[in-house]
Design an enzyme around this catalytic site. Structure first.
Site, PDB file in Angstrom:
ATOM      1  N   GLU A   1      26.332  10.473  22.785  1.00  0.00           N
ATOM      2  CA  GLU A   1      27.090  10.986  23.528  1.00  0.00           C
ATOM      3  C   GLU A   1      26.724  10.658  25.066  1.00  0.00           C
ATOM      4  O   GLU A   1      25.462  10.826  25.542  1.00  0.00           O
ATOM      5  CB  GLU A   1      27.354  12.365  23.754  1.00  0.00           C
ATOM      6  CG  GLU A   1      27.952  12.811  22.131  1.00  0.00           C
ATOM      7  CD  GLU A   1      28.149  14.215  21.937  1.00  0.00           C
ATOM      8  OE1 GLU A   1      28.155  15.133  22.854  1.00  0.00           O
ATOM      9  OE2 GLU A   1      28.781  14.552  21.074  1.00  0.00           O
TER      10      GLU A   1
ATOM     11  N   HIS B   1      33.688  15.925  22.995  1.00  0.00           N
ATOM     12  CA  HIS B   1      32.981  17.195  22.970  1.00  0.00           C
ATOM     13  C   HIS B   1      33.332  18.113  23.626  1.00  0.00           C
ATOM     14  O   HIS B   1      32.898  18.693  24.288  1.00  0.00           O
ATOM     15  CB  HIS B   1      31.482  16.919  23.039  1.00  0.00           C
ATOM     16  CG  HIS B   1      30.469  17.826  22.000  1.00  0.00           C
ATOM     17  ND1 HIS B   1      29.296  17.664  22.095  1.00  0.00           N
ATOM     18  CD2 HIS B   1      30.718  19.011  21.953  1.00  0.00           C
ATOM     19  CE1 HIS B   1      28.635  18.489  21.564  1.00  0.00           C
ATOM     20  NE2 HIS B   1      29.697  19.605  21.461  1.00  0.00           N
TER      21      HIS B   1
HETATM   22  P1  NAI Z   1      27.525  29.290  11.662  1.00  0.00           P
HETATM   23  O1  NAI Z   1      25.900  29.181  11.730  1.00  0.00           O
HETATM   24  O2  NAI Z   1      28.115  30.453  11.994  1.00  0.00           O
HETATM   25  O3  NAI Z   1      28.061  28.468  10.438  1.00  0.00           O
HETATM   26  C1  NAI Z   1      27.569  27.176   9.816  1.00  0.00           C
HETATM   27  C2  NAI Z   1      27.670  27.620   8.311  1.00  0.00           C
HETATM   28  O4  NAI Z   1      27.348  26.287   7.652  1.00  0.00           O
HETATM   29  C3  NAI Z   1      26.719  28.419   7.677  1.00  0.00           C
HETATM   30  O5  NAI Z   1      27.741  29.320   6.859  1.00  0.00           O
HETATM   31  C4  NAI Z   1      25.830  27.737   6.781  1.00  0.00           C
HETATM   32  O6  NAI Z   1      25.463  28.387   5.833  1.00  0.00           O
HETATM   33  C5  NAI Z   1      26.704  26.504   6.409  1.00  0.00           C
HETATM   34  N1  NAI Z   1      25.901  25.479   6.090  1.00  0.00           N
HETATM   35  C6  NAI Z   1      24.521  24.980   6.469  1.00  0.00           C
HETATM   36  N2  NAI Z   1      23.992  23.921   5.957  1.00  0.00           N
HETATM   37  C7  NAI Z   1      25.084  23.695   5.230  1.00  0.00           C
HETATM   38  C8  NAI Z   1      25.207  22.542   4.158  1.00  0.00           C
HETATM   39  N3  NAI Z   1      24.423  21.600   4.218  1.00  0.00           N
HETATM   40  N4  NAI Z   1      26.268  22.305   3.558  1.00  0.00           N
HETATM   41  C9  NAI Z   1      27.337  23.374   3.703  1.00  0.00           C
HETATM   42  N5  NAI Z   1      27.202  24.270   4.518  1.00  0.00           N
HETATM   43  C10 NAI Z   1      26.228  24.681   5.213  1.00  0.00           C
HETATM   44  O7  NAI Z   1      28.093  28.074  12.763  1.00  0.00           O
HETATM   45  P2  NAI Z   1      29.126  28.034  13.571  1.00  0.00           P
HETATM   46  O8  NAI Z   1      29.029  28.664  14.745  1.00  0.00           O
HETATM   47  O9  NAI Z   1      30.662  27.952  12.656  1.00  0.00           O
HETATM   48  O10 NAI Z   1      29.077  26.214  14.239  1.00  0.00           O
HETATM   49  C11 NAI Z   1      29.410  25.362  13.301  1.00  0.00           C
HETATM   50  C12 NAI Z   1      29.104  23.839  13.895  1.00  0.00           C
HETATM   51  O11 NAI Z   1      30.023  23.693  15.101  1.00  0.00           O
HETATM   52  C13 NAI Z   1      27.580  23.877  14.609  1.00  0.00           C
HETATM   53  O12 NAI Z   1      27.091  22.562  14.402  1.00  0.00           O
HETATM   54  C14 NAI Z   1      27.975  23.910  16.044  1.00  0.00           C
HETATM   55  O13 NAI Z   1      26.738  23.353  16.835  1.00  0.00           O
HETATM   56  C15 NAI Z   1      29.100  23.123  16.166  1.00  0.00           C
HETATM   57  N6  NAI Z   1      30.024  23.562  17.368  1.00  0.00           N
HETATM   58  C16 NAI Z   1      30.390  22.641  17.958  1.00  0.00           C
HETATM   59  C17 NAI Z   1      31.502  22.690  19.390  1.00  0.00           C
HETATM   60  C18 NAI Z   1      32.036  21.665  20.136  1.00  0.00           C
HETATM   61  O14 NAI Z   1      32.296  21.763  20.994  1.00  0.00           O
HETATM   62  N7  NAI Z   1      32.471  20.643  19.080  1.00  0.00           N
HETATM   63  C19 NAI Z   1      31.212  24.113  19.850  1.00  0.00           C
HETATM   64  C20 NAI Z   1      30.643  25.227  18.974  1.00  0.00           C
HETATM   65  C21 NAI Z   1      29.981  24.823  18.110  1.00  0.00           C
END
Ligand code: NAI
Length: 419
Positions: free
Chosen positions: A278, A301
């Site tokens: 990015e 993003h």
């Molecule tokens: P979280 O930690 O609450 O949830 C992630 C989930 O993915 C967990 O339930 C975990 O068990 C599961 N997981 C882990 N490895 C996995 C796999 N290989 N296959 C299936 N499930 C798996 O995280 P949250 O807060 O929901 O964030 C998710 C993503 O969103 C993160 O990558 C974060 O960096 C991204 N994000 C992006 C933003 C943006 O601006 N686009 C803003 C905020 C977060």
């Protein structure tokens, strides 16, 4: 190490909070200042920009607490000179601008706001589902360019379609609730057992989900298990014509493979917010193999970038800083053993002891407390790879040199008593 740092032992409930100097950089939302003031922390300096070099060192030498966003670099060298600093707040999600290990070795917890923008991301995903099922991106461009593409061809309602959510954590489960309200059927796949929201159903395998989902949205963290998770082989498992949304991390999807599948018509569209590479600023150009492809929505993003999220971040991080300063709760610290605490009772003093994680420290602490004839009302120990954190609520009958004796315990990094 502890002796080289300012004595912050009396920072706590008895310490005048309005004397604790808090420096907030990079235009942190004013909600944070209001929130700190409500808790009694009024010696707050808020600057609109980042600091670096001598300016940063100078400002840090006076601060007990610093709040930053992503641009201020808190390196090991900078932290080593910040003699008064006892907590860091990153008013954002990422913490890689801080040398976390160096901060840990100095006994300084680093807090951030991982979930303040959960709802913002979930709402963007719902908007993108509508866009992808109605071809809104292309129709918007055509209309701006003076072309009238009125047609129902390729346009669908969301109602009755199946959404597959990969990663059912904070964001995935919010998307689940909103999607069901729009009439979608929701399936999800997570590596951990997760409580289903509403009528959503888990699948046993990712393949099972990909086989039936009309749209798939990714909400996994960036880690070795998710790097390249959606490579050419996985993309080929999507139901023909399915839409793919990625607002998680850029490393999760192979964009060349996705672009090829879209060109071949195997994937019916995509919305992408995050990329393997990015631009670091507005001045750098953005290049992606997805540019110019049909029914592809590209955003820079901004999944979590809303004013509400900024407001929430201000409160979330300020809350964590106040809880640590007032009563030692380290819940949510990313580099520090987490202990969730409530304020200690008036009859008690609370000892906070941060030490290197090595055998025998807890025993040595308790020997000191035993020698002092201190009555322990409650005790917690939590460790991570580097640190141990002991919290002991004790009655108030201890001698004035208790703190010095605890600091003399081999391995001690920091010790505070909250009155
Ligand atoms: P979280 O930690 O609450 O949830 C992630 C989930 O993915 C967990 O339930 C975990 O068990 C599961 N997981 C882990 N490895 C996995 C796999 N290989 N296959 C299936 N499930 C798996 O995280 P949250 O807060 O929901 O964030 C998710 C993503 O969103 C993160 O990558 C974060 O960096 C991204 N994000 C992006 C933003 C943006 O601006 N686009 C803003 C905020 C977060």
């Amino acid at each position: 190490m502890a002796s080289a740092r300012e004595d912050t032992s009396d920072l706590g409930l008895s310490y005048p909070r309005n004397k604790l100097k808090i420096l907030l950089l990079e235009g942190i939302h004013e909600n944070a200042v209001k929130h700190l003031a409500r808790a009694g922390y009024t010696a707050v300096t808020r600057l609109p920009h980042a600091l670096s070099g001598e300016e940063l060192r100078d400002a840090l030498s006076k601060a007990h607490v610093i709040g930053i966003r992503s641009r201020t670099q808190l390196t090991a060298e900078v932290l080593a000179e910040a003699r008064r600093l006892f907590a860091i707040g990153c008013f954002c999600i990422g913490t890689n601008q801080v040398d976390l290990s160096a901060a840990a070795k100095l006994g300084i917890p680093v807090f951030n706001a991982p979930h303040s923008n959960t709802r913002s991301v979930a709402e963007l995903v719902i908007a993108e589902l509508v866009m992808l099922f109605r071809g809104l991106g292309d129709k918007n461009t055509a209309t701006h360019e003076g072309r009238w593409t009125k047609s129902a061809s390729g346009s669908y309602e969301l109602r009755g379609k199946t959404l597959g959510i990969v990663g059912y954590g904070h964001i995935g489960s919010q998307v689940s609730i909103l999607a069901e309200a729009m009439g979608l059927r929701v399936l999800y796949y997570d590596v951990e057992p997760k409580l289903a929201m509403g009528n959503a159903r888990p699948t046993r395998t990712l393949a099972e989900l990909l086989e039936v989902a009309d749209a798939v949205t990714l909400h996994v963290p960036e880690d070795p298990s998710t790097r390249g998770l959606f490579d050419a082989a996985r993309i080929a498992q999507l139901k023909p014509g399915a839409r793919l949304i990625n607002a998680s991390r850029g490393s999760v999807v192979d964009l060349d493979a996705l672009a090829a599948a879209i060109r071949e018509g195997k994937v019916g569209g995509a919305a992408v917010d995050v990329y393997p590479k990015e631009p670091r600023s507005k001045d750098e150009p953005f290049v992606s193999p997805l540019q110019g492809l049909p029914n592809v929505v590209l955003t820079p993003h901004i999944g979590g970038s809303t004013l509400e999220a900024q407001e929430n971040i201000g409160v979330e991080v300020a809350d964590k800083l106040v809880a640590y300063s007032d009563y030692g709760s380290s819940l949510g610290a990313v580099n520090f053993p987490n202990i969730s605490l409530t304020p200690h009772l008036g009859a008690a003093n609370r000892l906070l002891h941060v030490h290197e994680n090595r055998p025998g420290v807890l025993g040595a602490i308790n020997r000191v407390l035993g020698d002092e004839d201190v009555n322990i009302l409650g005790q917690h120990l939590q460790t991570n790879a580097e640190l141990g954190f002991v919290v002991a609520d004790v009655d108030q009958g201890h001698s004035s040199d208790l703190l010095e004796r605890l600091r003399a315990v081999p391995g001690t990094i920091r010790c505070r008593i909250l009155y």
